[in-house]
Design a protein around this motif. Structure first.
Motif, mmCIF file in Angstrom:
data_model
loop_
_atom_site.group_PDB
_atom_site.id
_atom_site.type_symbol
_atom_site.label_atom_id
_atom_site.label_comp_id
_atom_site.label_asym_id
_atom_site.label_seq_id
_atom_site.Cartn_x
_atom_site.Cartn_y
_atom_site.Cartn_z
ATOM 1 N N ARG A 77 -25.421 -76.501 13.981
ATOM 2 C CA ARG A 77 -24.115 -77.108 13.710
ATOM 3 C C ARG A 77 -24.022 -77.329 12.206
ATOM 4 N N VAL A 78 -22.981 -76.795 11.577
ATOM 5 C CA VAL A 78 -22.788 -76.901 10.136
ATOM 6 C C VAL A 78 -21.693 -77.929 9.869
ATOM 7 N N MET A 79 -21.942 -78.798 8.893
ATOM 8 C CA MET A 79 -20.967 -79.815 8.503
ATOM 9 C C MET A 79 -20.798 -79.760 6.993
ATOM 10 N N VAL A 80 -19.553 -79.583 6.546
ATOM 11 C CA VAL A 80 -19.261 -79.499 5.117
ATOM 12 C C VAL A 80 -18.151 -80.499 4.789
ATOM 13 N N PRO A 81 -18.500 -81.615 4.157
ATOM 14 C CA PRO A 81 -17.435 -82.528 3.713
ATOM 15 C C PRO A 81 -16.487 -81.765 2.784
ATOM 16 N N ILE A 82 -15.211 -82.072 2.860
ATOM 17 C CA ILE A 82 -14.211 -81.304 2.119
ATOM 18 C C ILE A 82 -14.464 -81.337 0.616
ATOM 19 N N GLU A 83 -15.081 -82.408 0.107
ATOM 20 C CA GLU A 83 -15.384 -82.500 -1.325
ATOM 21 C C GLU A 83 -16.452 -81.482 -1.744
ATOM 22 N N ALA A 84 -17.252 -81.008 -0.781
ATOM 23 C CA ALA A 84 -18.326 -80.062 -1.079
ATOM 24 C C ALA A 84 -17.842 -78.609 -1.073
ATOM 25 N N LEU A 85 -16.594 -78.372 -0.657
ATOM 26 C CA LEU A 85 -16.045 -77.010 -0.634
ATOM 27 C C LEU A 85 -15.722 -76.584 -2.065
ATOM 28 N N ILE A 86 -16.402 -75.539 -2.525
ATOM 29 C CA ILE A 86 -16.200 -75.045 -3.892
ATOM 30 C C ILE A 86 -15.162 -73.929 -3.928
ATOM 31 N N ALA A 87 -15.246 -72.996 -2.976
ATOM 32 C CA ALA A 87 -14.339 -71.847 -2.990
ATOM 33 C C ALA A 87 -14.182 -71.273 -1.599
ATOM 34 N N LEU A 88 -13.080 -70.564 -1.400
ATOM 35 C CA LEU A 88 -12.815 -69.838 -0.169
ATOM 36 C C LEU A 88 -12.257 -68.485 -0.595
ATOM 37 N N TYR A 89 -12.881 -67.401 -0.127
ATOM 38 C CA TYR A 89 -12.477 -66.073 -0.605
ATOM 39 C C TYR A 89 -12.743 -65.006 0.451
ATOM 40 N N ALA A 90 -12.183 -63.808 0.223
ATOM 41 C CA ALA A 90 -12.389 -62.664 1.110
ATOM 42 C C ALA A 90 -13.626 -61.893 0.663
ATOM 43 N N ARG A 91 -14.506 -61.585 1.596
ATOM 44 C CA ARG A 91 -15.715 -60.820 1.283
ATOM 45 C C ARG A 91 -15.374 -59.428 0.748
#
Length: 164
Positions: A77-91
C-alpha cells in the motif's frame, strides 16, 4: 484557501489517460507520511507508475494520493501526502507538470485574527498577505532595455510620413 495541487494532479492524471499516455509521479520520499518501497528510492525521490493497469484502488484525495501496487512481486500500500508530490508526467513524452512550493496559510488563522481584532485586523491582514496589484501600461514592451529601439507610434488616427 485549499491547496491547488490535488485538483491540478487529478485533472492532469485524467488528461494523460484521455490522451493514451502512462502517468508517472515523482515523489519526495523524505517527506513525513510518505509510504513507498524504500529499495527503489534514489536521491530522496521515487518515480511511480500510476496507470490503471499498474495500480489498484487509486485514491487522489485533497490530502494524499494512495494506491496498492506490486513491487518486486510483493503487494504494498503506497501513501503519498499531497505535499510530497513533486511532478506528474507522461512516460512516453515527458509532458506534464512540476509542482512548485505553495505558500501555506493555516486555514483558520486569519479568521480567528479577524474576529479578535475587529476592523484593524483587515488592514493588518492585507499588509501581511500577498496581493495582486495592477501595473500601469508604460508603452514599453517587456524585456525591451534598448533605448535606441524605435518607440511605438501614439495611438490615434494612422498617418503616413515620407522619408527621403
Amino acid at each position: 484557501m485549499l491547496s491547488s495541487r490535488p485538483y491540478l494532479a487529478r485533472a492532469l492524471y485524467q488528461w494523460l489517460l484521455d490522451n493514451d499516455q502512462t502517468p508517472h509521479m515523482v515523489v519526495d520520499a523524505k517527506q513525513p507520511g510518505v509510504e513507498v518501497p524504500e529499495q527503489f528510492v534514489q536521491n530522496g525521490q521515487i518515480v511511480l507508475n500510476i496507470a490503471p493497469q499498474a495500480v489498484e484502488e487509486l485514491f487522489m484525495e485533497n490530502d494524499a494520493i494512495s494506491f496498492s501496487a506490486r513491487f518486486g512481486g510483493k503487494p504494498m500500500r503506497v501513501m503519498v501526502p499531497i505535499e510530497a508530490l513533486i511532478a506528474l508526467y507522461a512516460r512516453e513524452n515527458g509532458v506534464g507538470m512540476v509542482f512548485g512550493h505553495e505558500p501555506v496559510m493555516p486555514e483558520h488563522e486569519a479568521e480567528e485574527s479577524d474576529a479578535e481584532n475587529g476592523a484593524e485586523s483587515d488592514e493588518a491582514a492585507s499588509e501581511e498577505r500577498p496581493a495582486l496589484s495592477s501595473v500601469e501600461d508604460t508603452g514599453d514592451e517587456v524585456g525591451s532595455d534598448d533605448e535606441d529601439a524605435p518607440k511605438a507610434p501614439p495611438k490615434g488616427r494612422p498617418s503616413l510620413r515620407v522619408i527621403k
